[in-house]
Enzyme design. Structure first.
Site, PDB file in Angstrom:
ATOM      1  N   CYS A 110      -4.427 -27.973  16.117  1.00 50.59           N
ATOM      2  CA  CYS A 110      -3.080 -27.449  16.362  1.00 50.59           C
ATOM      3  C   CYS A 110      -3.200 -26.155  17.155  1.00 50.59           C
ATOM      4  O   CYS A 110      -3.999 -25.287  16.813  1.00 50.59           O
ATOM      5  CB  CYS A 110      -2.369 -27.198  15.038  1.00 50.59           C
ATOM      6  N   CYS A 117      -3.394 -20.914   8.245  1.00 53.13           N
ATOM      7  CA  CYS A 117      -3.497 -22.375   8.203  1.00 53.13           C
ATOM      8  C   CYS A 117      -4.862 -22.882   8.656  1.00 53.13           C
ATOM      9  O   CYS A 117      -5.369 -22.465   9.698  1.00 53.13           O
ATOM     10  CB  CYS A 117      -2.405 -22.970   9.087  1.00 53.13           C
ATOM     11  N   GLY A 162      -1.132 -30.561  12.727  1.00 53.54           N
ATOM     12  CA  GLY A 162      -0.461 -30.576  14.026  1.00 53.54           C
ATOM     13  C   GLY A 162       0.970 -30.081  13.962  1.00 53.54           C
ATOM     14  O   GLY A 162       1.569 -30.002  12.897  1.00 53.54           O
ATOM     15  N   SER A 194       8.599 -31.331   9.898  1.00 56.13           N
ATOM     16  CA  SER A 194       8.440 -29.887   9.697  1.00 56.13           C
ATOM     17  C   SER A 194       7.947 -29.233  10.986  1.00 56.13           C
ATOM     18  O   SER A 194       6.985 -29.689  11.602  1.00 56.13           O
ATOM     19  CB  SER A 194       7.424 -29.655   8.584  1.00 56.13           C
ATOM     20  N   SER A 217       9.202 -24.024   9.028  1.00 54.26           N
ATOM     21  CA  SER A 217       8.236 -23.151   8.356  1.00 54.26           C
ATOM     22  C   SER A 217       8.608 -21.720   8.687  1.00 54.26           C
ATOM     23  O   SER A 217       8.266 -21.214   9.747  1.00 54.26           O
ATOM     24  CB  SER A 217       6.821 -23.447   8.876  1.00 54.26           C
ATOM     25  N   ASN A 295      -2.182 -22.027  -0.571  1.00 49.69           N
ATOM     26  CA  ASN A 295      -3.507 -22.561  -0.895  1.00 49.69           C
ATOM     27  C   ASN A 295      -4.547 -21.821  -0.086  1.00 49.69           C
ATOM     28  O   ASN A 295      -4.601 -21.998   1.137  1.00 49.69           O
ATOM     29  CB  ASN A 295      -3.588 -24.043  -0.523  1.00 49.69           C
TER      30      ASN A 295
HETATM   31  N1  SAH Z   1       2.993 -27.695  12.024  1.00 45.73           N
HETATM   32  C1  SAH Z   1       4.087 -27.964  11.197  1.00 45.73           C
HETATM   33  C2  SAH Z   1       3.845 -29.055  10.178  1.00 45.73           C
HETATM   34  C3  SAH Z   1       2.502 -29.111   9.526  1.00 45.73           C
HETATM   35  S1  SAH Z   1       2.109 -27.815   8.426  1.00 45.73           S
HETATM   36  C4  SAH Z   1       4.568 -26.692  10.529  1.00 45.73           C
HETATM   37  O1  SAH Z   1       3.871 -25.693  10.604  1.00 45.73           O
HETATM   38  O2  SAH Z   1       5.649 -26.711   9.960  1.00 45.73           O
HETATM   39  C5  SAH Z   1       3.080 -28.215   7.007  1.00 45.73           C
HETATM   40  C6  SAH Z   1       3.394 -26.997   6.140  1.00 45.73           C
HETATM   41  O3  SAH Z   1       2.212 -26.548   5.459  1.00 45.73           O
HETATM   42  C7  SAH Z   1       3.925 -25.809   6.899  1.00 45.73           C
HETATM   43  O4  SAH Z   1       5.038 -25.232   6.263  1.00 45.73           O
HETATM   44  C8  SAH Z   1       2.741 -24.888   6.868  1.00 45.73           C
HETATM   45  O5  SAH Z   1       3.108 -23.573   7.106  1.00 45.73           O
HETATM   46  C9  SAH Z   1       2.197 -25.139   5.499  1.00 45.73           C
HETATM   47  N2  SAH Z   1       0.834 -24.648   5.276  1.00 45.73           N
HETATM   48  C10 SAH Z   1      -0.135 -24.433   6.186  1.00 45.73           C
HETATM   49  N3  SAH Z   1      -1.248 -23.965   5.592  1.00 45.73           N
HETATM   50  C11 SAH Z   1      -0.977 -23.871   4.274  1.00 45.73           C
HETATM   51  C12 SAH Z   1      -1.723 -23.452   3.144  1.00 45.73           C
HETATM   52  N4  SAH Z   1      -2.974 -23.061   3.259  1.00 45.73           N
HETATM   53  N5  SAH Z   1      -1.115 -23.478   1.937  1.00 45.73           N
HETATM   54  C13 SAH Z   1       0.166 -23.920   1.808  1.00 45.73           C
HETATM   55  N6  SAH Z   1       0.901 -24.331   2.833  1.00 45.73           N
HETATM   56  C14 SAH Z   1       0.357 -24.314   4.057  1.00 45.73           C
HETATM   57 FE1  SF4 Z   2      -0.092 -25.646  13.243  1.00 45.57          FE
HETATM   58 FE2  SF4 Z   2       1.716 -25.896  11.273  1.00 45.57          FE
HETATM   59 FE3  SF4 Z   2      -0.780 -25.033  10.778  1.00 45.57          FE
HETATM   60 FE4  SF4 Z   2       0.897 -23.458  12.086  1.00 45.57          FE
HETATM   61  S1  SF4 Z   2       1.118 -24.187   9.967  1.00 45.57           S
HETATM   62  S2  SF4 Z   2      -1.237 -23.836  12.644  1.00 45.57           S
HETATM   63  S3  SF4 Z   2       2.012 -24.945  13.285  1.00 45.57           S
HETATM   64  S4  SF4 Z   2      -0.191 -27.036  11.502  1.00 45.57           S
END
Ligand code: SAH
Ligand code: SF4
Length: 378
Positions: A110, A117, A162, A194, A217, A295
């Site tokens: 991504c 993330c 992604g 999302s 998000s 997490n």
């Molecule tokens: N890219 C999109 C969808 C995939 S991520 C987005 O960012 O919305 C899906 C969700 O998981 C998002 O809300 C993201 O912020 C959250 N997320 C990412 N890493 C995380 C983590 N370590 N713990 C909890 N949620 C997380």
């Molecule tokens: Fe990509 Fe969603 Fe992770 Fe942000 S939270 S890096 S947009 S997958």
């Protein structure tokens, strides 16, 4: 080579027409794919060879090869797939009181690069094709068929690895294929996409005429905090993001879910909660907040908020009449849910589900227009 799952019914009908074949053949093929969930062309017994041969030469059947299937105690199941270019993707199956959901991956890596993330650590290698996303659902459905309980995938969350709106066309095609009455017929209201907040794409999504749910998000209620963890906020700051969200609500008459991961000391103070409540005040009945305990990811210093702070944050939102829920986790021991998410997408509502009305949306647009005019005249 593209997959058969990349074709909409119209694409397939067109492909057949070019070979002088009748449209009903497309319906038959789709029935094999989405009603009988066959795993190969050979199983399509009523389709003549003169169609199947060129079809299989042009389109692979499934673009996925499973590497690992892991099942947690709560039955959450994680599938690790290898694609033709040896990239790996994850798909997660979750059981809920309301049905069975699948969380799909839309890109390999991504490029949005959110600091918290795990997926953002891997730059995007490529977008997934529509068929590679559809195939994730079909693979899981076949897995359920094999379990023999007659269970069906009823919900889809586009929350895996992604940014779906950075692979917009393929994701839209995927949505139309799984939503099609002649396909899996998964109701649009049972599908949630999302996004990290690509404002222009939210506006485009509002014009698609799909009843699919939108989740944003948000993760912070002000630009300073949000930009410090999500660099996309520098491109589309909160004002611009919310303008797009208001347009989405006005055009679609649909509510929006805000995801808010709770990171210790970063975005979880009472001040943040109050700011969030203020930000959502104009759209109270149209917004839902999912508080997600973070997490931790080995590669970054962030930690999950303390339980007391999550509870305090939740209370402040509730006192301000924000619809809000702390998301329940699923399959933690197998690190389930698409690489980073590891929690369940739940739409349980603590507050009484507020009935949205056209009147509310109309009022909202009027107030916003008035606010804009007064800002211009002052
Ligand atoms: N890219 C999109 C969808 C995939 S991520 C987005 O960012 O919305 C899906 C969700 O998981 C998002 O809300 C993201 O912020 C959250 N997320 C990412 N890493 C995380 C983590 N370590 N713990 C909890 N949620 C997380
Ligand atoms: Fe990509 Fe969603 Fe992770 Fe942000 S939270 S890096 S947009 S997958």
């Amino acid at each position: 080579m593209r997959s058969i799952y990349s074709l909409t019914l119209a694409d397939l009908t067109e492909w057949l027409a070019q070979r002088g074949e009748k449209p009903y053949r497309a319906d038959q093929i789709w029935q094999w794919l989405y009603r009988h969930h066959v795993a190969s062309y050979e199983e399509m017994t009523n389709i003549p060879k003169k169609i199947l041969e060129p079809l299989s030469e042009e389109f692979v059947f499934s673009p996925l090869r499973t590497e690992i299937v892991q099942k947690a105690q709560d039955k959450t199941t994680k599938f690790l797939f290898e694609l033709h270019d040896h990239s790996m993707i994850e798909t997660v199956l979750m059981y809920h009181h309301y049905g069975i959901s699948v969380c799909v991956t839309t890109q390999i890596g991504c490029n949005i690069g959110c600091k918290f993330c795990a997926s953002g650590l891997i730059p995007k290698v490529r977008d997934l094709e529509a068929g590679e996303i559809v195939a994730q659902i079909m693979y899981v459905q076949r897995h359920l068929d094999q379990l023999g309980q007659g269970e069906k995938v009823s919900h889809i969350v586009v929350m895996g690895i992604g940014e779906p709106f950075d692979n917009y066309d393929n994701v839209m095609k995927f949505l139309r294929i799984v939503n099609s009455d002649k396909g899996l017929a998964i109701g649009a209201r049972h599908i949630t996409v999302s996004t990290s907040g690509l404002a222009p794409k939210i506006r485009e999504f509002a014009r698609e005429g799909l009843q699919v749910n939108l989740a944003v998000s948000l993760h912070a209620p002000n630009n300073e905090t949000r930009s410090s963890i999500m660099k996309i906020n520098r491109e589309y700051p909160i004002e611009e993001l919310f303008d797009a969200i208001y347009e989405y609500i006005e055009r679609t008459n649909r509510r929006v879910t805000f995801e808010y991961i709770m990171i210790d000391g970063v975005n979880d103070t009472p001040q943040h909660a109050k700011e969030l409540a203020a930000l959502l005040k104009p759209m109270l009945k149209l917004a839902y907040v999912n508080l997600i305990p973070y997490n931790p990811v080995a590669e970054n210093p962030f930690q999950r908020s303390k339980a007391d702070n999550i509870a305090r944050f939740f209370d402040i939102l509730m006192k301000n009449n924000v619809n809000c829920v702390v998301r329940k986790e699923h399959g933690t021991e197998i690190e389930a849910a698409c690489g980073q998410l590891r929690s369940q997408y739940e739409r349980k509502r603590k507050n009484k589900t507020a009935k949205k009305t056209k009147e509310e949306i109309r009022q909202l647009s009027q107030e916003r227009k008035a606010a804009k005019i007064s800002a211009q005249t002052n």
